[in-house]
Each structure stands twice: as structure tokens, then as C-alpha cells.
Design an enzyme around this catalytic site. Structure first.
Site, PDB file in Angstrom:
ATOM      1  CB  THR A   1     -25.355  17.732  46.684  1.00 32.90           C
ATOM      2  OG1 THR A   1     -25.410  18.986  47.383  1.00 32.90           O
ATOM      3  CG2 THR A   1     -25.266  16.595  47.676  1.00 32.90           C
ATOM      4  CG  ASN A   2     -21.287  20.961  47.970  1.00 32.60           C
ATOM      5  OD1 ASN A   2     -21.744  21.457  49.003  1.00 32.60           O
ATOM      6  ND2 ASN A   2     -21.392  21.559  46.797  1.00 32.60           N
TER       7      ASN A   2
END
Length: 412
Positions: A214-215
Site C-alpha cells: 500500500t502507500n
């Protein structure tokens, strides 16, 4: 802030530590040209002096329903309910939220809320465990059913020393939200009749049952765009990755997890007049293991595959007259990279930000954005609240909708 000029605002202050922020809120509203009437619960006076708020608002602060004299002013809550363009409760404690939800009428604040003919905006502020308690959440749902607007509290350090949701948003952010609400108080808002699709937040691409790629996206920029577009009369669909944010009243929300799920959700809204892709979609995914990957050796090698390029697909399939806006998060060669993205994906407008800018990008309530339009013009919006940035972006979208510039880049 034109939406606040000459508007009548009731500011309800209830008894929580965040009441100290109400002084700055009054100052900002007055500076924007609003007429502000402060009403307080008796407990609120233990946190901030009525003299302070009365001096800033240039009006007598009202607390009790029944005045000491018998001059008939006990009906003031009725006249205030007719006078006001909006009633804002900030901070709104768990106690006041419960009273509003169940029709209590034991102070000028609760009485004015019952009598108000205008929109009501409630800004909860309390400790995390109080906010997430089922009774508080049920009371907020009740208020939403009544048509009240709820501005969710922020996540951060609380007066108790704990960290969690419950912080009252900063006065500047509340001021922006009030302006947005007042800017759309009538159904003929400047975006009325338009369907606006907004994406927000990150996506999660599973590695195994317990891990994912993810980020750092919080979703705040996309949620601000959805809230402001809705407040300005648009029919808004918000497609969001996993975030811990509440969407604005009136926004139709679709929750997704992966890039592929976001692609499907966006594709199902192909009748949108305006598409704003603010989500930080993962660029790569992997074939997830069905069992937890155990540690074995010093290195773990994952084979990654590209996720679908949703924005590029939208550019290829865009309808005549549809406005397409993208975001570019860049750490170097910002403008050059963003221009390339704007042209390759056939966008009308791209918003460029940099996670290294002070007060910008991930997790902040502010952002620093530069807009690049199809003709190559660059507009630096500076560092402002994400609500304000959202409003400016939507101003440009409105202009694009009304212009005669055809959609799509000319063929080479």
C-alpha cells in the site's frame, strides 16, 4: 471568502476542552464578513469566558433560555432560528450530541437547534473512546437522519494524553466547511445537475492473509473534493480505498480495497460528467499466498505485476464533454512528469503535489498543489486547507464545463 459575507451564523459552544478554539473560529468568521451569534452551554463557560467570545463576536453571548428580566426575550431562541443561515456546534461534546439527538431543550444552544430552520453543522470533539462508543455513534447517525451535517473529528493527540479520533478540526478547516455549506444552501448551487465521481485513499494489494502492499494516502484530499462538490449541489459518488474517514452527508460512497475493485467501481459510473481521480492507486500487485509466508533466509523475492491504469482507461473511453482530472504525486521533475501524465492519459487538468513539501500531501489537513491545464498553463495554489484546495479545483472544473474547448487531445 464570499460565501460567508453578510451571512448570519449561530455558533454553539459546548463544554469541552476544545472550546478554546471557538475564539479563533469567531475571529475567522467575523473577518470573512459574517455576523456571529454565540450561544453556550453552562458548562462551556468553565472552559472559555463568555466575555471573550462576546468581545470577538460583538454580540451578547446567550446561555440560558430564561433571562433574568421579564422583557419577553425568552423567545429569542425562536427568532434566532429564523435569523440564522446556519447553526454550527463546535465543539460538540458527547453530552450535547446526545441532547440534540433526543430533543432536549435545557439551554439556549439546544433550544436554538430545535427551533432552527437553517442547516445545522455538528463538529464532535471528545476523547477517542467516547467518540467510538456505540451510543455516540448511534446519536450521530440519528442526527444525520434528521439532516444535520457532521464534520468528523481529526486523529491525533487528545487532552487525555491518548492518541486517536476526537480532536476538533482547526478553526480554519471549520470555517472552510461552513463556507462550503453556505455556498450550497440552495439546490441551484453552481455544480447542480452534474454527476461528479471522485476517487480517494490508497488501495491494498495482498501478499498473504496478513500482509499487503500500500502507500501512505489518508484519503483526505479526495474526501474534501467529494464534500465540497456535494455542498455545491453536485450528485457525488465517492469511490474510496481503505481509510478511517467519514464521508460528508449526501455523498454516495463505495468502499473498495484493491486496484481491480476500484477499477470495477469506477467503470460502473461511466455516466459521470466530471471524474476526479485523487486516489493513490497501487502501481503493482502480486499473486497472494493463501497462507502466511514464513520467514526463511534473509531475503524474500516477490514477483509483481502492474495493476490496471484506471486513469488511462478513463482517458481512452471518455465521453464528449466529460471533464477528467488527475493527480500526480511527484518527488522530482514535478511539472515535467505531470505534463507527461496529463497528455498521455488525455486529461483536462492535473493537480501536482510533492510529499516533501511542508504542509503538503499525505496525512496533512493542508496541501500544496499546482494545477496544469491542457494548454500548459501552471497555476500555483500555494499551501492551503484541503477543503480550500478542493474548492479551487472545482472552480476550474466549472470553468472547463462552461468553456467551448473540446475534450480530447488532437490527433498527431
Amino acid at each position: 471568502m464570499a460565501a460567508l459575507a453578510n451571512r448570519n451564523i449561530i455558533l454553539g459552544v459546548s463544554g469541552g476542552i476544545a472550546a478554546y478554539k471557538s475564539a479563533e473560529l469567531v475571529r475567522l468568521l467575523k473577518k470573512a464578513g459574517a455576523d456571529v451569534q454565540v450561544v453556550m452551554t453552562p458548562n462551556a463557560t468553565r472552559f472559555i469566558s463568555p466575555l471573550t467570545l462576546g468581545t470577538l463576536s460583538e454580540r451578547e453571548v446567550l446561555i440560558d433560555i430564561f433571562p433574568e428580566n421579564e422583557d419577553g426575550s425568552w423567545t429569542r431562541h425562536i427568532s434566532l432560528g429564523v435569523w440564522a443561515d446556519i447553526l454550527v456546534v463546535a465543539p460538540a461534546t458527547a453530552q450535547t450530541i446526545a441532547k440534540l439527538a433526543h430533543g432536549f431543550c435545557d439551554s439556549m444552544l439546544t433550544a436554538a437547534a430545535l427551533a432552527a430552520r437553517c442547516p445545522l453543522l455538528v463538529c464532535p470533539a471528545m476523547d477517542h473512546d467516547m467518540f467510538v462508543h456505540p451510543s455516540t455513534q448511534a446519536n450521530l447517525e440519528t442526527l444525520e437522519d434528521y439532516g444535520y451535517r457532521i464534520m468528523p473529528p481529526e486523529h491525533g493527540e487528545l487532552a487525555s494524553g491518548l492518541v486517536g479520533h476526537g480532536r476538533l478540526p482547526e478553526p480554519a478547516a471549520i470555517t472552510e466547511r461552513i463556507a462550503a455549506e453556505l455556498g450550497s444552501a440552495t439546490p441551484d448551487g453552481d455544480l447542480a445537475g452534474l454527476k461528479v465521481l471522485v476517487t480517494a485513499g490508497p488501495t491494498h494489494e495482498s501478499i498473504d492473509p496478513v500482509r499487503y502492499i500500500t502507500n501512505h494516502s489518508s484519503g483526505k484530499m479526495g474526501f474534501a473534493l467529494a464534500a465540497v462538490a456535494c455542498a455545491r449541489g453536485a450528485d457525488v459518488v465517492l469511490v474510496s480505498g481503505p481509510v478511517s474517514l467519514e464521508s460528508a452527508q449526501g455523498v454516495r460512497r463505495v468502499d473498495v480495497t484493491t486496484a481491480e475493485e476500484m477499477r470495477a467501481a469506477v467503470s460502473s459510473q461511466d455516466d459521470a460528467d466530471v471524474v476526479i481521480m485523487a486516489a493513490a492507486v497501487a502501481d503493482y500487485t502480486t499473486t497472494a499466498s493463501t497462507t502466511k509466508i514464513k520467514k526463511a533466509g534473509d531475503d524474500l523475492i516477490l514477483e509483481l505485476q502492474r495493476t490496471p491504469d484506471i486513469l488511462a482507461e478513463l482517458g481512452k473511453a471518455r465521453r464528449p464533454g466529460q471533464v477528467l482530472v488527475g493527480f500526480a504525486l511527484e518527488t522530482d521533475n514535478d511539472l515535467e512528469n505531470a505534463r507527461g501524465k496529463l497528455e498521455s492519459k488525455d486529461l483536462d487538468l492535473i493537480a501536482v503535489n510533492n510529499p516533501n513539501d511542508e504542509g503538503g500531501a499525505f496525512g496533512h489537513d493542508t496541501n500544496r498543489v499546482r494545477l496544469i491545464s491542457r494548454d500548459g498553463a501552471v497555476e500555483d495554489l500555494g499551501t492551503q486547507s484541503k477543503d480550500r484546495i478542493a474548492g479551487l479545483i472545482l472552480d476550474r472544473v466549472r470553468s472547463l464545463r462552461s468553456s467551448s474547448i473540446p475534450s480530447g487531445f488532437p490527433s498527431p
